[in-house]
Design an enzyme around this catalytic site. Structure first.
Site, mmCIF file in Angstrom:
data_model
loop_
_atom_site.group_PDB
_atom_site.id
_atom_site.type_symbol
_atom_site.label_atom_id
_atom_site.label_comp_id
_atom_site.label_asym_id
_atom_site.label_seq_id
_atom_site.Cartn_x
_atom_site.Cartn_y
_atom_site.Cartn_z
ATOM 1 C CE LYS A 93 36.453 4.622 -31.465
ATOM 2 N NZ LYS A 93 37.499 3.601 -31.702
ATOM 3 C CB SER A 151 36.426 2.357 -28.086
ATOM 4 O OG SER A 151 36.627 1.694 -29.306
#
Lengths: 200, 200
Positions: A155, A118
């Site tokens: 993230k 990701s």
DNA sequence: TTTTTTACTGTATAAATAAACAGTATGAAA
DNA sequence: TTTCATACTGTTTATTTATACAGTAAAAAA
């Protein structure tokens, strides 16, 4: 591992600091001086206690003959995180690596092994170790370690206020994660300081 | 920086090794023992010479009071490489970082600062430091530092024989580089062991 | 050629250091 | 309640260690 008393822990930390800063372990006298002991024997006894508990090794008849015990040294590498457990719980630490600090912009509390793709577009790939500093005060743009309902994720922080948090994956195949911290269980675990990757 | 004699260099290396392995610098006697000196004073004089030449600092009246001089320690970071100059030439070394070895699979001779985006798809991005081990024996699949006609580049080695070398960028916007080492000036400078990235 | 540097041996000593022994006092564990 | 661990002070001593001084010898530099 036996628990240390507050004093013993302070002394262990001091020894570790002296080794980092001076390049050699302290003498009994230097320890006594630091803690205000009037007798070097106080230091001697603390050292013996630390040795007995397995945190250090004393080399008899050797000046500055104190070595820190490896298994408790180095920066922990956190692998897979068991749901709900603290990141640094023993069962999550896959190993430790020797690492001396001056490389990253802040002190490294642990390394987290990256899973998934990701964050590929900013050069963070599966298997990478990312250096984490434990802190809550992060700002948009920082790459953060966050916990969402017992799930740990890495993230980019895009937005953060009391009612809304937006975490952005750095991969166009993934969508932004939007959280309401009032409803969901959300916590910032730390800030990513950098990346360490070892081929082969 | 003044040059060291062979003996002085051996002793400097020994001190550095002892610090790495034992966690503390050696005494004069330990140095004498290692080199077979019958007098600890031989060690003393070598230490004074190393101090005078600026390679170490001696802390008077302190047991094991030897510290290695920082500017000559650590692993060099090679920034932009001047055309035709050896990678490790002084003018190419932008700084040095303290780094102790056990992190990468082999010893790190230097770090090279990455320019451009030709390796983006394997997570090597502009500004990254890549850890390099100087060696000629590389095999297909390795990420290598190569020199082509005074130009230094980092690519994946795809094919290597006497008449043809293929270097592959890890970015679909770039094409393979094909070299005939018999015609062009080509050399393998080393193998990439890993990546170090520091945010901010 | 003379001086300086390197590379040692050998002796000596003051200071640094480890480490034992003898106490005192407090709190926790058995 | 007695023992044990913690946390010290104070004293002493054997050993470790740094480091000066006096030499010898060879090679390098001036």
């Amino acid at each position: 591992m036996k628990n240390l008393t507050v004093r013993q822990s302070e002394i262990l930390t001091f020894i570790s600091d002296v080794i980092s800063n001076e390049g050699m372990p302290p003498t009994r006298k230097e320890i006594a001086l630091k803690f205000g002991f009037k007798s070097a024997n106080s230091a001697e006894e603390h050292l013996k206690a630390l040795d007995k508990k397995g945190y250090i090794d004393l080399h008899g008849g050797t000046s500055r003959g104190i070595s820190l015990n490896k298994p408790f040294l180095g920066i922990p590498i956190v692998g897979s995180v068991a749901a709900g457990s603290p990141l640094l719980a023993v069962e999550n630490v896959e190993e430790r690596i020797e690492f001396n600090g001056n490389i990253f912009s802040d002190s490294v509390d642990y390394f987290l092994r990256v899973k998934g793709d990701s964050m590929n577009e900013v050069g963070i790939v599966e298997g990478d170790l990312i250096a984490i500093n434990k802190r809550k005060d992060v700002k948009p743009g920082d790459i953060v370690v966050a916990r969402i309902n017992d799930d740990v994720t890495v993230k980019t922080l895009f937005h953060l206020d009391k009612r809304k948090v937006i975490l952005r994956p750095e991969n166009k195949n993934y969508k932004d994660i939007e959280i309401n911290p009032a409803v969901e269980n959300f916590d910032i675990e730390g800030k990513c300081l950098g990346v360490l990757r070892n081929y082969n």
